[in-house]
Write an enzyme that holds these catalytic residues in place. Structure first.
Site, mmCIF file in Angstrom:
data_model
loop_
_atom_site.group_PDB
_atom_site.id
_atom_site.type_symbol
_atom_site.label_atom_id
_atom_site.label_comp_id
_atom_site.label_asym_id
_atom_site.label_seq_id
_atom_site.Cartn_x
_atom_site.Cartn_y
_atom_site.Cartn_z
ATOM 1 N N GLY A 42 0.804 -1.220 0.000
ATOM 2 C CA GLY A 42 0.000 0.000 0.000
ATOM 3 C C GLY A 42 0.829 1.257 0.000
ATOM 4 N N THR A 44 1.615 3.237 -2.575
ATOM 5 C CA THR A 44 1.425 4.142 -3.712
ATOM 6 C C THR A 44 0.734 5.447 -3.319
ATOM 7 O OG1 THR A 44 -0.665 3.064 -4.305
ATOM 8 C CG2 THR A 44 1.347 2.233 -5.365
ATOM 9 N N ILE A 47 -0.486 7.008 3.817
ATOM 10 C CA ILE A 47 0.476 6.670 4.859
ATOM 11 C C ILE A 47 1.591 5.785 4.324
ATOM 12 C CG2 ILE A 47 0.763 5.498 7.081
ATOM 13 C CD1 ILE A 47 -2.175 6.281 7.684
ATOM 14 N N THR A 142 -8.453 -8.643 1.851
ATOM 15 C CA THR A 142 -7.421 -7.655 1.506
ATOM 16 C C THR A 142 -6.640 -7.166 2.718
ATOM 17 O OG1 THR A 142 -8.806 -6.891 -0.338
ATOM 18 C CG2 THR A 142 -7.004 -5.450 0.363
ATOM 19 N N TYR A 200 -24.725 -6.725 5.106
ATOM 20 C CA TYR A 200 -23.337 -6.269 5.085
ATOM 21 C C TYR A 200 -23.226 -4.888 5.696
ATOM 22 C CZ TYR A 200 -18.756 -4.804 3.393
ATOM 23 O OH TYR A 200 -17.461 -4.354 3.323
#
Length: 342
Positions: A42, A44, A47, A142, A200
């Site tokens: 992560g 790109t 943080i 993920t 959900y």
């Protein structure tokens, strides 16, 4: 109240740093990282990008896994423009796909590079119900499961690197204080939400994935001790910051909410500070299995501190990530063990 006051004014804790400290400030004590090779997921944007920039500025070699190679190349270019001579390698990775994780690890290992630092930073907040190609609810897949498999497949390399170089390896899992919002049986919840047995709720799905990150850290630390590896594992809460994580919820409501809590928000350099502190600061040598916030050790929820639940989730995840063992979650029920203790 005292804790909140310290946060607002940014007063330093026992570490010498606080909520207003930046990633550059907390790494001043370790300016030379030329012997360090780091994988940062992560990286790109947000943080992760700031973490990568600061570590590159200190000399670390970076491996940037990315689903979008274009975005990764742009991130690499930004870092090199500021830090000429930085060594940055881009490799494809989609954390929601277990096959992609295996492919990434295979590619990385083929480079025959050392691995000192693994920062599991990537995160997703999915506004709608989606199931991964492996049949797992997407937020969990993920934020947690892909990182679990990634870490598992790289443990031997990290232990080997630490032994050969004498440099302590470190694993940093980026979680969130939102992990405390989840209570109940997490594995049963995952089964229910994946199969659409319950409505959900994106916030609940996200909070469970972040609870899983904390439990993973707890079990991983014990695993590393059993291996007698010179590698530590810790977990961090970066703070409240607006990043691309909320991209699925961009709009008026999100804008209003962030405006109302703007006084609580950190800048991205401040949000990346705890990750960088835990990743490289010499004061944390030998420290493992802990949870950090504002660059200081903090407390987790009661459920997140439960050793039995950490082991249970580890065993469940280990079985779930066995290659070709699970197709469309058909064997999910058989993997469940004792219920979470609330």
């Amino acid at each position: 109240m005292f804790k909140q006051l310290k946060y607002f004014i940014g007063s330093a804790g026992p570490s010498g740093f606080g909520s207003k400290s930046t990633a550059e400030e907390v790494t001043e004590a370790c300016p030379d990282l030329t012997s360090i090779t780091a994988i940062i997921t992560g990286a790109t944007s947000g943080i992760g990008a700031e973490t990568a920039r600061v570590l590159a500025k200190r000399g670390a070699r970076l491996i940037l896994p990315a689903r979008s190679l274009k975005a990764a190349e742009e991130a690499k270019a930004r870092i090199i423009s500021e830090c000429p001579g930085s060594e940055i390698i881009i490799l494809p990775l989609d954390l929601s796909s277990l096959a992609s994780v295996r492919s990434f690890v295979s590619l990385f290992l083929s480079l025959d590079l050392p691995l000192n630092l693994l920062i599991n930073n990537a995160g997703k907040f999915s506004d709608r119900h989606v199931v991964s190609e492996d049949g797992v609810e997407m937020t969990f897949a993920t934020n947690y499961l892909g990182h679990f498999l990634l870490t598992k497949l790289l443990l031997e390399k990290m232990a080997e690197t630490a032994k050969m170089t004498g440099i302590e390896g470190r694993i940093v899992n980026v979680s969130s204080t939102i992990h405390s919002w989840f209570t109940g049986d997490g594995i049963q919840y995952l089964d229910n939400v994946t199969r659409k047995k319950i409505p959900y709720d994106p916030t609940k799905a996200y909070s469970f994935s972040k609870l899983a990150n904390v439990l993973h850290t707890k079990a991983l630390s014990k695993k590393l001790k059993e291996m007698k590896a010179n590698v530590t594992a810790n977990c961090v809460h970066p703070g409240i910051v607006r990043t691309r994580l909320t991209r699925d919820r961009e709009g008026l409501i999100t804008d209003v909410v962030f405006f109302l809590v703007s006084k609580l928000l950190k800048t991205i350099p401040q949000a990346a500070s705890t990750t960088c502190y835990v990743a490289v600061h010499p004061a944390l040598a030998g420290v493992s299995g802990k949870y950090f916030s504002d660059c200081n050790e903090s407390t987790t929820s009661k459920l997140a501190s439960n050793d039995q639940e950490a082991l249970r989730l580890w065993e469940f995840s280990d079985k779930l990530t066995i290659e070709k063992a699970i197709v469309g979650f058909k064997s999910f029920t058989s993997l469940r063990t004792k219920q979470f203790i609330v």
